[in-house]
Design a protein around this motif. Structure first.
Motif, PDB file in Angstrom:
ATOM      1  N   THR A   1       6.578  -5.853  -1.365  1.00 14.48           N
ATOM      2  CA  THR A   1       6.931  -4.863  -2.368  1.00 14.48           C
ATOM      3  C   THR A   1       7.020  -3.462  -1.777  1.00 14.48           C
ATOM      4  OG1 THR A   1       5.924  -6.179  -4.073  1.00 14.48           O
ATOM      5  CG2 THR A   1       6.068  -3.847  -4.505  1.00 14.48           C
ATOM      6  N   ILE A   2       6.280  -3.248  -0.720  1.00  8.51           N
ATOM      7  CA  ILE A   2       6.196  -1.898  -0.146  1.00  8.51           C
ATOM      8  C   ILE A   2       7.061  -1.824   1.108  1.00  8.51           C
ATOM      9  CG2 ILE A   2       4.649  -0.215   0.893  1.00  8.51           C
ATOM     10  CD1 ILE A   2       2.422  -1.424  -0.787  1.00  8.51           C
TER      11      ILE A   2
ATOM     12  N   PRO B   1       1.575  -9.262  -0.392  1.00  4.91           N
ATOM     13  CA  PRO B   1       2.072 -10.638  -0.394  1.00  4.91           C
ATOM     14  C   PRO B   1       3.508 -10.758  -0.866  1.00  4.91           C
ATOM     15  CG  PRO B   1       0.513 -10.320  -2.173  1.00  4.91           C
ATOM     16  CD  PRO B   1       0.542  -9.042  -1.415  1.00  4.91           C
ATOM     17  N   ASN B   2       4.050  -9.736  -1.467  1.00 13.64           N
ATOM     18  CA  ASN B   2       5.380  -9.859  -2.060  1.00 13.64           C
ATOM     19  C   ASN B   2       6.432  -9.018  -1.365  1.00 13.64           C
ATOM     20  OD1 ASN B   2       4.222 -11.389  -4.149  1.00 13.64           O
ATOM     21  ND2 ASN B   2       3.489  -9.484  -5.030  1.00 13.64           N
TER      22      ASN B   2
ATOM     23  N   TRP C   1       8.117   1.740  -3.171  1.00 16.73           N
ATOM     24  CA  TRP C   1       7.349   0.685  -3.851  1.00 16.73           C
ATOM     25  C   TRP C   1       8.200   0.145  -4.994  1.00 16.73           C
ATOM     26  CZ3 TRP C   1       5.180   1.294  -8.954  1.00 16.73           C
ATOM     27  CH2 TRP C   1       4.345   0.231  -9.351  1.00 16.73           C
TER      28      TRP C   1
ATOM     29  N   PHE D   1      -3.770   3.174  -7.897  1.00 17.21           N
ATOM     30  CA  PHE D   1      -3.086   2.751  -9.119  1.00 17.21           C
ATOM     31  C   PHE D   1      -3.471   3.692 -10.236  1.00 17.21           C
ATOM     32  CE2 PHE D   1      -2.231  -1.458  -7.282  1.00 17.21           C
ATOM     33  CZ  PHE D   1      -0.928  -1.585  -7.719  1.00 17.21           C
TER      34      PHE D   1
ATOM     35  N   CYS E   1       5.911  -6.092  -7.792  1.00 14.31           N
ATOM     36  CA  CYS E   1       4.476  -5.932  -7.569  1.00 14.31           C
ATOM     37  C   CYS E   1       3.707  -6.843  -8.521  1.00 14.31           C
ATOM     38  CB  CYS E   1       4.092  -4.479  -7.825  1.00 14.31           C
ATOM     39  SG  CYS E   1       2.357  -4.167  -7.565  1.00 14.31           S
ATOM     40  N   THR E   2       2.678  -7.518  -7.987  1.00 16.30           N
ATOM     41  CA  THR E   2       1.838  -8.328  -8.865  1.00 16.30           C
ATOM     42  C   THR E   2       0.508  -7.641  -9.154  1.00 16.30           C
ATOM     43  OG1 THR E   2       1.029  -9.453  -6.925  1.00 16.30           O
ATOM     44  CG2 THR E   2       2.775 -10.535  -8.148  1.00 16.30           C
ATOM     45  N   PHE E   3       0.374  -6.404  -8.772  1.00 15.75           N
ATOM     46  CA  PHE E   3      -0.814  -5.604  -9.068  1.00 15.75           C
ATOM     47  C   PHE E   3      -2.090  -6.254  -8.527  1.00 15.75           C
ATOM     48  CE2 PHE E   3       2.401  -5.360 -12.332  1.00 15.75           C
ATOM     49  CZ  PHE E   3       2.810  -4.046 -12.153  1.00 15.75           C
ATOM     50  N   CYS E   4      -1.973  -6.822  -7.323  1.00  9.35           N
ATOM     51  CA  CYS E   4      -3.126  -7.493  -6.748  1.00  9.35           C
ATOM     52  C   CYS E   4      -4.095  -6.519  -6.125  1.00  9.35           C
ATOM     53  CB  CYS E   4      -2.678  -8.495  -5.710  1.00  9.35           C
ATOM     54  SG  CYS E   4      -1.875  -7.726  -4.313  1.00  9.35           S
ATOM     55  N   ASN E   5      -3.656  -5.306  -5.911  1.00 11.54           N
ATOM     56  CA  ASN E   5      -4.523  -4.238  -5.415  1.00 11.54           C
ATOM     57  C   ASN E   5      -4.809  -4.345  -3.914  1.00 11.54           C
ATOM     58  OD1 ASN E   5      -5.651  -1.855  -6.250  1.00 11.54           O
ATOM     59  ND2 ASN E   5      -7.705  -2.705  -6.457  1.00 11.54           N
ATOM     60  N   LEU E   6      -4.199  -5.296  -3.211  1.00  9.30           N
ATOM     61  CA  LEU E   6      -4.507  -5.451  -1.792  1.00  9.30           C
ATOM     62  C   LEU E   6      -4.126  -4.206  -1.005  1.00  9.30           C
ATOM     63  CD1 LEU E   6      -3.489  -9.111  -1.022  1.00  9.30           C
ATOM     64  CD2 LEU E   6      -5.763  -8.131  -1.086  1.00  9.30           C
ATOM     65  N   CYS E   7      -3.009  -3.613  -1.359  1.00  9.01           N
ATOM     66  CA  CYS E   7      -2.542  -2.452  -0.622  1.00  9.01           C
ATOM     67  C   CYS E   7      -3.564  -1.331  -0.726  1.00  9.01           C
ATOM     68  CB  CYS E   7      -1.185  -2.000  -1.145  1.00  9.01           C
ATOM     69  SG  CYS E   7      -1.114  -1.866  -2.921  1.00  9.01           S
TER      70      CYS E   7
HETATM   71  S1  SF4 Z   1      -0.625  -4.408  -5.542  1.00 10.54           S
HETATM   72 FE1  SF4 Z   1       0.071  -3.662  -3.559  1.00 10.54          FE
HETATM   73  S2  SF4 Z   1      -0.180  -5.401  -2.197  1.00 10.54           S
HETATM   74 FE2  SF4 Z   1      -0.273  -6.208  -4.289  1.00 10.54          FE
HETATM   75  S3  SF4 Z   1       1.838  -6.799  -4.779  1.00 10.54           S
HETATM   76 FE3  SF4 Z   1       1.583  -4.709  -5.504  1.00 10.54          FE
HETATM   77  S4  SF4 Z   1       2.274  -3.436  -3.809  1.00 10.54           S
HETATM   78 FE4  SF4 Z   1       1.921  -5.470  -2.993  1.00 10.54          FE
END
Ligand code: SF4
Ligand code: SF4
Lengths: 373, 201
Positions: free
Chosen positions: B81-82, B78-79, B105, B127, B110-116
């Motif tokens: 970041t990658i 969503p951000n 990365w 992670f 990164c908001t550490f949402c884990n979606l990736c």
């Molecule tokens: S956890 Fe992954 S998907 Fe979520 S913001 Fe960080 S890099 Fe992007």
């Protein structure tokens, strides 16, 4: 029946008294002794407050699975001294538009009232500064002065939060003062005297809470509850409800003036505990069993002030336990509890107590060989 | 009920409830304290496995990773970041193949949402627990996750370590089908187009 009491302070006190009487004119002797007693009480007051703040923070932390202060000194023991220094050197912020005189006078009412009550507590054998024959009434009267300070603080702060806090505090205090008074009166009926030293003496073999069994226990619990409510602690801390009133009546205070309120709050907790100790748990009296002279002697080796602080400490712990268990009450529930439950129970309790004492149904009447004085 | 009896029984129910509450806090009083005295217990500190701090791409001993450069993680983030950049390479048998060039990365966004991690079809990223991420320089927060000189693990190799792990979590039927699907995964094509789009821009 004269036990050996090696660690008692009675000898020291009477030696001092004789020394002053021999060397000074009676007027000066009284004056110097008075000053010394005052000094001792003030020191004790400050030390107990600091110790209590530390103990409270530590026990609170344990109840919340934390460690509490542990950085300053071993186990954080000098944390509250550091806090005291901090509060002493803090700036006193002068608030515009407050009622200056009342605003600055209010903390003194609070602290003086708790000082006056503090003086009447028998800390140990011969360690009591004020021992009137109407001790209980004196204690009730002086501890009630504090509420004037709270009301003044709220009124003069020119702040609606303070005002609301003070009003709540006033309603709460006046209601619960009734219960506290009646609970103490129940014991006065039981022991037949209002003098604190005599009340302690009368509990030599049977603490009042045992002597008056069920009724005394009820009075004891009611006293603890109303004592809690009077000191604005535990589940009854709604005059200071942070979420609603920032800090209640002392919102506008800073520095040392706030320190006074803070100190008085902790000391009041201790005072409630020590009055309950004195009146219900035998005060500084060691545990003694009639006829068991060897056992009694061993008990007397532990000095009376240790007994006193031990029992009071237990009650302080109880108050903390309650404080960190129950959620804050709403004001209408609070008043309900007092007027619909505690007060009626208390009134019935005191009447039944009178009957019980007249009919001779106390433990010391039933088993004079074991519990009689 | 008679109001008087109700009154009396109310008192006793209340007392019972209060004592129950006191019992709970009493047990709490003796429980093990949860406070971690962090800098001092750095050696023995236990961080939960679920803790997400730095994204990393596991490499095996041959300096090989599992990332096929499909870009799904990039599209799902969503951000933004990658950033996955890839090259096209020709294999010996003449097929064209996408190869990961850079996997970048940004720790800072990164908001550490884990979606990736969840959406990666090859389980190529994870992670880890290294929570001490403070830096003096912001540029150090932007990291390349694939090691220099690393390359994609060969298919045969991938199947063995990755397949059983996946089977355990998902219904065990038709693993072969899945593999087929993967090869012709439509997202991969899309991602391919997109990444080439970006390159064009
Ligand atoms: S956890 Fe992954 S998907 Fe979520 S913001 Fe960080 S890099 Fe992007
Ligand atoms: S989703 Fe997985 S395989 Fe695809 S680019 Fe991201 S890390 Fe690589």
């Amino acid at each position: 029946m004269n036990y050996n009491q090696p660690l008692e302070l009675t000898g020291l006190v009477s030696n001092l008294h004789e020394f002053f009487r021999d060397n000074l004119s009676p007027f000066w002797a009284t004056l110097v002794e008075g000053a010394l007693v005052l000094l001792a009480l003030l020191t004790l007051y400050a030390v107990i407050a600091l110790a209590l703040i530390y103990i409270e923070r530590k026990i609170t932390a344990f109840f919340q699975s934390r460690l509490g202060p542990n950085r300053l000194g071993k186990y954080g023991v000098i944390q509250s001294i550091a806090d005291m220094i901090k509060i002493l050197i803090k700036e006193i912020i002068h608030i515009k538009e407050v009622d200056k005189f009342l605003f600055y006078a209010a903390p003194f009412f609070v602290i003086v009232s708790s000082m006056l009550t503090f003086g009447a507590i028998p800390f140990g054998q011969g360690l009591q500064a004020v021992d009137f024959n109407i001790g209980i009434v004196y204690v009730l009267a002086t501890s009630s002065i504090g509420i004037i300070g709270v009301l003044l603080a709220g009124w003069s702060s020119n702040n609606k939060y303070s005002m609301l806090g003070a009003m709540r505090s006033g309603a709460q205090f006046i209601s619960y003062e009734l219960s506290a008074g009646f609970a103490l009166m129940t014991v006065v009926v039981l022991s037949g005297t209002m003098q604190l030293s005599e009340i302690v003496e009368s509990q030599r073999y049977a603490w009042n809470i045992f002597n008056g069994h069920i009724l005394a226990l009820i009075a004891f619990i009611i006293y603890l509850i109303s004592g809690h409510a009077e000191t604005n602690r535990g589940p009854f801390d709604l005059p200071e409800a942070e979420g609603e009133l920032t800090a209640g009546y002392h919102t506008e205070y800073s520095g040392l003036q706030f320190g006074f309120f803070y100190l008085a709050e902790y000391l009041n907790m201790f005072i409630i505990a020590s009055i309950a100790t004195t009146v219900f748990l035998g005060g500084w009296m060691p545990i003694q069993i009639k006829g068991w002279d060897a056992f009694n002697q061993i008990m007397w080796y532990i000095p009376s002030y240790v007994w006193f602080f031990g029992k009071a400490g237990f009650l302080v712990f109880l108050s903390l336990w309650v404080r960190w268990t129950f959620p804050r009450m709403r004001i209408d529930l609070l008043l309900n509890l007092e007027w619909k439950y505690l007060l009626p129970i208390n009134l019935i309790n005191i009447i039944v107590m009178v009957v019980m004492v007249l009919m001779g149904w106390t433990l010391s009447d039933w088993f004079p060989a074991l519990f009689g004085n | 009920m008679n109001p008087f009896i109700k009154y009396i029984s109310g008192i006793f129910t209340a007392l019972k409830a209060l004592i129950g509450g006191l019992r709970v806090t009493w047990r709490e009083l003796w429980r093990k304290k949860v406070t971690m005295q962090y800098p001092e217990n750095r050696e023995t500190l236990v961080i939960s496995d679920r803790w997400r701090s730095e994204l990393h791409m596991p490499h095996d001993e041959n300096n090989e990773h599992a990332c096929t450069a499909c870009g799904i993680c990039m599209n799902n983030c969503p951000n933004g970041t990658i950033k996955v950049t890839s090259n096209m390479e020709e294999t010996e048998d003449g097929k064209k193949k996408r190869v990961l060039d850079k996997y970048v990365w940004d720790y800072g966004t990164c908001t550490f949402c884990n979606l990736c991690v969840i959406t990666c079809p090859s389980d190529a990223i994870q992670f880890n627990n290294d929570f001490e991420g403070a830096m003096y320089d912001r540029s150090k927060l932007i990291r390349q996750l694939n090691k220099p000189g690393s390359k994609l693990r060969e298919k045969e190799k991938v199947e063995k370590p990755a397949a059983p792990a996946k089977e355990a979590a998902k219904p065990t039927e038709a693993p072969a089908k899945k593999e087929e699907k993967k090869e012709i995964a439509p997202e991969a094509k899309k991602a391919d187009e997109k990444s080439s789009d970006k390159e064009n821009k």
